[in-house]
Design a protein around this motif. Structure first.
Motif, mmCIF file in Angstrom:
data_model
loop_
_atom_site.group_PDB
_atom_site.id
_atom_site.type_symbol
_atom_site.label_atom_id
_atom_site.label_comp_id
_atom_site.label_asym_id
_atom_site.label_seq_id
_atom_site.Cartn_x
_atom_site.Cartn_y
_atom_site.Cartn_z
ATOM 1 N N GLU A 67 0.831 -1.212 0.000
ATOM 2 C CA GLU A 67 0.000 0.000 0.000
ATOM 3 C C GLU A 67 0.863 1.260 0.000
ATOM 4 O O GLU A 67 0.597 2.215 -0.730
ATOM 5 C CB GLU A 67 -0.909 -0.009 1.235
ATOM 6 C CG GLU A 67 -1.983 -1.081 1.229
ATOM 7 C CD GLU A 67 -3.030 -0.829 0.157
ATOM 8 O OE1 GLU A 67 -3.265 0.353 -0.187
ATOM 9 O OE2 GLU A 67 -3.593 -1.816 -0.345
ATOM 10 N N GLU B 63 0.901 4.007 -3.074
ATOM 11 C CA GLU B 63 0.538 5.410 -2.853
ATOM 12 C C GLU B 63 1.685 6.348 -3.220
ATOM 13 O O GLU B 63 1.460 7.436 -3.757
ATOM 14 C CB GLU B 63 0.131 5.602 -1.391
ATOM 15 C CG GLU B 63 -1.176 4.908 -1.026
ATOM 16 C CD GLU B 63 -1.420 4.880 0.476
ATOM 17 O OE1 GLU B 63 -0.552 5.400 1.234
ATOM 18 O OE2 GLU B 63 -2.463 4.335 0.896
ATOM 19 N N ARG C 56 1.623 9.366 -6.045
ATOM 20 C CA ARG C 56 1.966 10.747 -5.686
ATOM 21 C C ARG C 56 2.980 11.351 -6.647
ATOM 22 O O ARG C 56 2.930 12.539 -6.962
ATOM 23 C CB ARG C 56 2.527 10.794 -4.263
ATOM 24 C CG ARG C 56 1.508 10.987 -3.173
ATOM 25 C CD ARG C 56 2.147 11.412 -1.870
ATOM 26 N NE ARG C 56 3.068 10.422 -1.337
ATOM 27 C CZ ARG C 56 2.702 9.384 -0.584
ATOM 28 N NH1 ARG C 56 1.428 9.187 -0.310
ATOM 29 N NH2 ARG C 56 3.591 8.535 -0.117
ATOM 30 N N CYS D 120 2.649 -0.305 -10.153
ATOM 31 C CA CYS D 120 1.832 0.691 -9.447
ATOM 32 C C CYS D 120 1.298 1.732 -10.430
ATOM 33 O O CYS D 120 0.152 2.202 -10.296
ATOM 34 C CB CYS D 120 2.656 1.378 -8.363
ATOM 35 S SG CYS D 120 3.202 0.283 -7.039
ATOM 36 N N SER E 254 -2.674 2.547 -11.393
ATOM 37 C CA SER E 254 -3.238 3.896 -11.262
ATOM 38 C C SER E 254 -3.972 4.360 -12.515
ATOM 39 O O SER E 254 -4.784 5.283 -12.455
ATOM 40 C CB SER E 254 -2.140 4.899 -10.906
ATOM 41 O OG SER E 254 -1.319 5.171 -12.023
#
Length: 465
Positions: free
Chosen positions: A85, A89, A93, A117, A121
């Motif tokens: 996680e 994240e 970002r 990742c 997204s």
């Protein structure tokens, strides 16, 4: 100032070389956290602030990387899920506008994780992402570009390959070395990467993501010597082969004496740490910040350069990873495989597509031509430190097949050596480490000496005068 050159303009600094830094550079290819090549100039280490007030000027540490110092009460599965996680994240970002962001894609676990990742997204619509890899050829079996191409095709990603070649070595080397103040050997070994960044900017990209990490290194170490050696730090300058033959006697002696204080300071930094923790601490505070940080710097001046795996949330998480789960990135790999199982069915890269610098120096290449010109420059002040005849002798040995003189072992030989080391490490790990550390301490290949020499000569001729 971000570069020493700015200080030269702002004030009349003394330009005497720092022999401890000179020794560190020749042995390791980068400097320690607070070193520059000038004795009169210090670099502010990461996690430190320069405070100026009525009491004077002082350096204060406000944050310290402390592997293994956090709460380690969670299970491996719980930690893996939480790390997944945190990494996801962090990538989101830093990704920004996918249409303006380029992801560096190799055949390793770090760039795979960032790509995964990123794909998540954008709802796994690979056409919205852009990746790049580079090398001397795109199709070397098992290389980073070849594995990256497999990944990109599988997910429909806009992928490009940037060719590295040495045709403009002299120009690109000088350009990069000037920017980096000669403080790492990156300008000599990776001179083309700045032009690759310029090409990405000209293609309309504004941001790049890369994946230098701190999730762990292979194998245990059993002492501070092993911790230093695995980060390329050579404790005993006077045991490094080849250097006495290419340096002036007085300069060599100064380096031998001066570097001892720097090594003592490293011991003090790591006092009380377990060897594996000390190794990770040294990697983060010295090698990553100074060597890999320099590589990031000349990218940052062209593009918005981001490293999601060094996000603040990840740095806060790492102290909670138990020592045994940092080895060989065990927790990180487990975390990414649990989260993105399909992506991790692809192979890892196991061969290089970068230049063979020994071959470049053995043939009439632009690299050899430039090195020859630099050694032939009798008017340089660098000969106060180096021996011209010794360097010519080393360059003349470029055609030799003697690995101890100029060349690394072949890929097959490396695989055999690795297997032997693995077997010995199981049977007698501490003894094996002592043998490996001793060999690393003594061996410095000739092509490495020659390329580090041109870094120092260019710095001395253009920046130190």
């Amino acid at each position: 100032a971000p570069e020493v050159k700015a200080l030269k303009v702002a004030c009349d600094i003394e330009r005497q070389p720092d022999f401890a830094a000179l020794a560190m550079f020749l042995g390791s290819g980068y400097l320690l956290a607070d070193q520059t090549l000038y004795a009169s100039v210090r670099k502010l280490p990461g996690g430190h602030a320069l405070l100026v007030d009525d009491d004077g000027v002082r350096v204060s540490e406000y944050w310290r990387f402390t592997p293994g110092a956090g709460d380690q009460s969670l299970s491996k599965a719980e930690l893996a899920d939480e790390l997944g996680e945190v990494v996801g994240e962090a990538v989101v970002r830093h990704l920004g506008d996918p249409s303006k962001t380029m992801i560096f894609l190799s055949g390793g676990v770090d760039s795979k994780a960032i790509l995964a990742c990123g794909l998540e997204s954008v709802d796994w619509d690979g056409s919205r992402l852009h990746t790049v890899s580079w090398g001397t050829a795109p199709d070397v079996p098992g290389s980073d570009p070849q594995v990256a191409s497999l990944l990109a095709r599988a997910y429909g990603i806009d992928h490009r390959f940037a060719l590295r070649n040495t045709c403009d070595f002299a120009t690109r080397f000088r350009e990069s070395n000037t920017l980096l103040d000669g403080m790492t050997d990156i300008a000599a070994f990776h001179p083309q990467e700045m032009s690759i960044m310029e090409g990405l900017r000209n293609a309309g990209f504004e941001r790049v993501l890369r994946g230098d990490h701190m999730f762990g290194l292979p194998d245990h170490v059993y002492g501070i010597d092993g911790a230093m050696s695995s980060n390329g730090i050579r404790r005993y300058f006077d045991s490094i082969a080849l250097l006495p033959s290419v340096m002036q006697e007085d300069a060599y002696r100064e380096c031998v004496i001066a570097v001892k204080d720097s090594i003592t300071a490293l011991f003090d930094e790591c006092r009380g740490m377990e060897p594996d923790d000390a190794r990770d601490y040294l990697r983060f505070n010295h090698r990553l910040q100074r060597y890999l940080g320099s590589s990031a710097y000349f990218k940052q001046v062209i593009l918005d350069h981001r490293n999601p795996l060094l996000d603040s949330a990840i740095l806060d998480f790492i102290p909670r990873i138990p020592r045994e789960l940092r080895l060989d990135k065990i927790l990180f790999v487990e975390s990414m495989r649990r989260r993105y199982p399909d992506l991790f069915r692809f192979p890892y890269a196991h061969s290089s597509s970068l230049e063979n610098w020994a071959d470049e120096l053995a043939t009439n290449s632009p690299v050899r031509q430039y090195v020859t010109e630099e050694i032939s420059d009798t008017g340089s002040g660098i000969w106060d430190f180096f021996d011209q005849d010794g360097l010519f002798g080393l360059l003349g040995a470029a055609g030799s097949t003697d690995a101890a003189v100029l060349r690394e072992p072949s890929a097959a030989r490396k695989r055999i050596n690795k297997a032997v080391r693995g077997a010995l490490s199981i049977a007698a790990p501490r003894t094996t480490e002592k043998i490996i550390v001793k060999r690393r301490q003594q061996r410095l290949y000739g092509y490495t000496v020659l390329l580090r020499f041109i870094v120092l000569k260019h710095w001395y001729d253009t920046l130190a005068r």
